[in-house]
Motif scaffolding. Structure first.
Motif, PDB file in Angstrom:
ATOM      1  N   SER A 477       0.858  -1.176  -0.031  1.00  0.00           N
ATOM      2  CA  SER A 477      -0.046   0.016  -0.012  1.00  0.00           C
ATOM      3  C   SER A 477       0.942   1.356   0.163  1.00  0.00           C
ATOM      4  O   SER A 477       1.882   1.300   0.739  1.00  0.00           O
ATOM      5  CB  SER A 477      -1.024  -0.007   1.138  1.00  0.00           C
ATOM      6  OG  SER A 477      -1.829  -1.178   1.200  1.00  0.00           O
ATOM      7  N   CYS A 478       0.409   2.475  -0.756  1.00  0.00           N
ATOM      8  CA  CYS A 478       0.933   3.572  -0.729  1.00  0.00           C
ATOM      9  C   CYS A 478       0.610   4.379   0.518  1.00  0.00           C
ATOM     10  O   CYS A 478      -0.410   4.444   0.737  1.00  0.00           O
ATOM     11  CB  CYS A 478       0.711   4.226  -2.123  1.00  0.00           C
ATOM     12  SG  CYS A 478       1.512   6.037  -2.100  1.00  0.00           S
ATOM     13  N   THR A 480       0.999   7.362   0.951  1.00  0.00           N
ATOM     14  CA  THR A 480       0.464   8.651   0.570  1.00  0.00           C
ATOM     15  C   THR A 480      -0.915   8.677   0.037  1.00  0.00           C
ATOM     16  O   THR A 480      -1.716   9.614   0.726  1.00  0.00           O
ATOM     17  CB  THR A 480       1.299   9.648  -0.721  1.00  0.00           C
ATOM     18  OG1 THR A 480       2.658   9.340  -0.303  1.00  0.00           O
ATOM     19  CG2 THR A 480       0.875  10.853  -0.804  1.00  0.00           C
ATOM     20  N   CYS A 481      -1.292   7.865  -0.717  1.00  0.00           N
ATOM     21  CA  CYS A 481      -2.630   7.887  -1.233  1.00  0.00           C
ATOM     22  C   CYS A 481      -3.368   6.487  -0.784  1.00  0.00           C
ATOM     23  O   CYS A 481      -4.655   6.394  -0.992  1.00  0.00           O
ATOM     24  CB  CYS A 481      -2.573   8.196  -2.745  1.00  0.00           C
ATOM     25  SG  CYS A 481      -1.922   6.688  -3.708  1.00  0.00           S
ATOM     26  N   LYS A 483      -3.364   3.533  -2.323  1.00  0.00           N
ATOM     27  CA  LYS A 483      -3.533   2.780  -3.235  1.00  0.00           C
ATOM     28  C   LYS A 483      -2.684   1.355  -2.885  1.00  0.00           C
ATOM     29  O   LYS A 483      -1.521   1.637  -2.596  1.00  0.00           O
ATOM     30  CB  LYS A 483      -3.029   3.295  -4.534  1.00  0.00           C
ATOM     31  CG  LYS A 483      -3.496   2.587  -5.905  1.00  0.00           C
ATOM     32  CD  LYS A 483      -3.217   3.328  -6.998  1.00  0.00           C
ATOM     33  CE  LYS A 483      -3.851   2.485  -8.180  1.00  0.00           C
ATOM     34  NZ  LYS A 483      -3.587   3.142  -9.353  1.00  0.00           N
ATOM     35  N   HIS A 494       4.943   3.584  -8.275  1.00  0.00           N
ATOM     36  CA  HIS A 494       3.674   4.440  -8.305  1.00  0.00           C
ATOM     37  C   HIS A 494       4.261   5.490  -7.401  1.00  0.00           C
ATOM     38  O   HIS A 494       3.764   6.821  -7.452  1.00  0.00           O
ATOM     39  CB  HIS A 494       2.659   3.648  -7.382  1.00  0.00           C
ATOM     40  CG  HIS A 494       1.704   4.576  -6.957  1.00  0.00           C
ATOM     41  ND1 HIS A 494       0.715   5.178  -7.486  1.00  0.00           N
ATOM     42  CD2 HIS A 494       1.508   4.806  -5.682  1.00  0.00           C
ATOM     43  CE1 HIS A 494      -0.115   5.869  -6.762  1.00  0.00           C
ATOM     44  NE2 HIS A 494       0.591   5.881  -5.382  1.00  0.00           N
ATOM     45  N   ARG A 495       4.986   5.305  -6.394  1.00  0.00           N
ATOM     46  CA  ARG A 495       5.552   6.242  -5.580  1.00  0.00           C
ATOM     47  C   ARG A 495       6.194   7.501  -6.136  1.00  0.00           C
ATOM     48  O   ARG A 495       6.210   8.675  -5.843  1.00  0.00           O
ATOM     49  CB  ARG A 495       6.618   5.712  -4.401  1.00  0.00           C
ATOM     50  CG  ARG A 495       5.799   5.250  -3.232  1.00  0.00           C
ATOM     51  CD  ARG A 495       6.737   4.618  -2.445  1.00  0.00           C
ATOM     52  NE  ARG A 495       6.205   3.953  -1.312  1.00  0.00           N
ATOM     53  CZ  ARG A 495       6.619   3.061  -0.378  1.00  0.00           C
ATOM     54  NH1 ARG A 495       7.957   2.591  -0.968  1.00  0.00           N
ATOM     55  NH2 ARG A 495       6.096   2.475   0.532  1.00  0.00           N
ATOM     56  N   HIS A 498       4.174  10.646  -6.739  1.00  0.00           N
ATOM     57  CA  HIS A 498       4.249  11.621  -5.655  1.00  0.00           C
ATOM     58  C   HIS A 498       5.394  12.225  -5.737  1.00  0.00           C
ATOM     59  O   HIS A 498       5.358  13.596  -5.297  1.00  0.00           O
ATOM     60  CB  HIS A 498       3.848  10.899  -4.481  1.00  0.00           C
ATOM     61  CG  HIS A 498       2.432  10.145  -4.454  1.00  0.00           C
ATOM     62  ND1 HIS A 498       1.321  10.656  -4.484  1.00  0.00           N
ATOM     63  CD2 HIS A 498       2.225   8.748  -4.314  1.00  0.00           C
ATOM     64  CE1 HIS A 498       0.159   9.684  -4.390  1.00  0.00           C
ATOM     65  NE2 HIS A 498       0.575   8.747  -4.324  1.00  0.00           N
TER      66      HIS A 498
END
Length: 541
Positions: A477-478, A480-481, A483, A494-495, A498
């Motif tokens: 899991s991220c 920050t968001c 996801k 994905h990171r 950000h």
């Protein structure tokens, strides 16, 4: 016919033995034919010539020649030559123990077992060793003991040819090779080769310490640990006596004040032993270890002493066991074999860890995402994904890694070293596991199979990622968001959305990308443009 005393006389085991055993066995045949000579055996076996007093005994004996077993157990089908033997056997199924000990209440299936047990209370040991005079309650125990003197070891391991004095020790030893651990702890599922080891281990969970030191009242889970611990007190006592006698001699010589009471001294001078530097050991420090041997080994962590040196590479170790394990790297000795796949290992711990691949046991669980691992080291490495800790840095480019092995492999990208070569096509690799995976292209081997759809894979990591398509699990899991992703590599990519990081840069136009695959697709545009330019220039010519 069995007769039992109607009333047990009052007696004490500590004071004297009972005048008679609790059960008297009377043979009714002793009262028959009193005139018959004890040596006369008129009933002769026609096969072996053995004689018997009664025809009924001859009939039972003849079944040993004919193989006849007319008495059959209705539960398991096992046959017997005598009805009395069948009766005793059936007690294993019914759990009946009709012969109880009148002292401790323990029950037995046979009167002969009760008579042997009775010797525990009476202290009788009728079987004596002719060499050392030691007594035993059973003849079988004496025969086993005599092998200590004769050095006879009739039971041989078929794997390593190690020999043993009795079959039970051989059976326990063979579990070292097979990896079998039939005695499993119900709390942590750890397996053991013997029931006694399991019993000792369970005290870790129950925190039972039944063996207590009479000096410092420290408790121990094993009697052996208590005995070795008591050597610490004996050692301290001897040293204090040495100091006391030395002080008394000096006091008498110098005509000085009376010697002080050294029992209150907090430090005891420790002489050098096993190559240790002389030091002062306090009572509390000494009592923190189960034996002086362990204390001396511990001190090497402070002194840095490593007295056991490998004769091949010169590496030093604090314990002989560590040196012996290390030497198997040079000798390539792997005495412990997996019963599932035949793979061999140089230590039992490595074998036990490997077998979790076959059993599927993963005792180490990540507290963040719940992912399970077969090794604690695998869990520690995995947890750096969540903490983003990367303690190993490359001195050439400054890039950091979560594992030292990954750093070593990365450094080969700078040196260009590819030490692992394929024997089929000659292709070289910077890492050994890349070579192993590559060789599966030649062999067609796909050792990792999905239990749901049966699809095979060349890599365990690929199978684990594939399995999440069935479970719909997204463990990464991220922060920050929020996801979630099936793979940690997807989360890492994905990171960058950000952080704005674009580590993959085109060498032609300088454009940067978050993924290497995006860079490769972009470079194809330059390749097509270069192809068009070449075709246009050629047409102009």
């Amino acid at each position: 016919m069995f007769t039992t005393p109607l009333q047990t006389p009052a007696w004490s085991i500590a004071s004297s033995a009972p005048p008679f055993p609790p059960l008297l066995i009377v043979d009714p045949r002793k009262n028959r034919n009193k005139d018959t000579s004890p040596t006369e055996k008129p009933c002769k076996c026609g096969d072996c010539g053995k004689g018997f007093k009664y025809p009924s005994l001859l009939e039972i004996h003849r079944r040993s020649h004919t193989g006849e077993k007319p008495f059959t157990c209705s539960v398991c089908g096992k046959g017997f030559t005598q009805s009395t033997t069948l009766l005793r056997h059936q007690r294993f199924h019914t759990g009946e123990r009709p012969f109880p000990c009148c002292v401790c209440g323990k029950g037995f299936t046979q009167s002969s077992e009760l008579l042997i047990h009775w010797r525990v209370h009476t202290g009788e040991k009728p079987f004596t060793c002719s060499v050392c005079g030691r007594g035993f309650t059973q003849l079988s125990q004496l025969l086993t003991h005599q092998r200590v003197h004769t050095r006879e070891r009739p039971f041989t391991c078929s794997v390593c040819e190690k020999r043993f004095t009795n079959s039970s020790n051989l059976l326990t030893h063979q579990r070292v090779h097979t990896g079998e651990r039939p005695f499993v702890c119900s709390m942590c599922e750890k397996g053991f080769t013997t029931s006694s080891n399991l019993l000792t281990h369970q005290r870790i969970h129950t925190r039972e310490r039944p063996f207590t030191c009479s000096v410092c009242e420290r408790g121990f889970s094993q009697r052996a640990h208590l005995l070795t611990h008591q050597q610490v007190h004996k050692y301290i006592h001897r040293m204090e006596e040495g100091h006391s006698s030395g002080s008394a001699t000096r006091a008498n010589t110098e005509n000085n004040n009376p010697q002080p009471d050294l029992r209150t001294a907090s430090l005891v001078a420790k002489p050098a032993s096993h190559g240790l530097v002389p030091s002062a050991i306090s009572n509390s420090e000494a009592e923190g270890f189960k034996s002086l041997f362990r204390l001396e080994i511990h001190q090497r962590s402070h002194t840095g002493e490593k007295p056991f040196v490998c004769s091949v590479c010169g590496k030093g170790f604090t314990k002989t066991t560590y040196l012996m394990l290390h030497q198997r790297i040079h000798t390539e000795e792997r005495p412990f074999s997996c019963t599932h796949c035949g793979k061999r290992f140089n230590s039992t711990s490595s074998l036990a860890t490997h077998q979790r691949i076959h059993t599927g046991v993963k005792p180490f669980t990540c507290s963040v995402c719940g992912e399970r691992f077969t090794r604690s080291s695998g869990l520690w490495t995995h947890q750096r994904i969540h903490t983003e800790e990367k303690p190993f840095s490359c001195t050439s480019c400054g890039k950091s890694f979560g594992q030292s092995s990954t750093l070593t492999a990365h450094q080969r990208t700078h040196t260009g070293e590819r030490p692992f070569t394929c024997s089929v096509c000659g292709k070289k690799f910077s890492q050994s596991f890349d070579l192993v995976r590559h060789q599966r292209l030649h062999t067609g081997e796909r050792p990792f199979t999905c239990s749901v759809c049966g699809k095979g894979f060349t890599r365990l990591f690929t199978l684990q990622s594939h399995h999440r398509t069935h479970t719909q699990e997204n463990p990464f899991s991220c922060s920050t968001c929020g996801k979630s992703f099936k793979q940690s590599s997807n989360l890492l990519t994905h990171r960058r959305t950000h952080s704005g990081e674009r580590p993959f840069t085109c060498s032609l136009c300088g454009k940067a990308f978050t993924r290497s695959s995006s860079l490769l697709r972009h470079q194809q545009i330059h390749n097509r443009l270069q192809g068009l330019d070449s075709a246009f220039n050629h047409s102009q010519d």
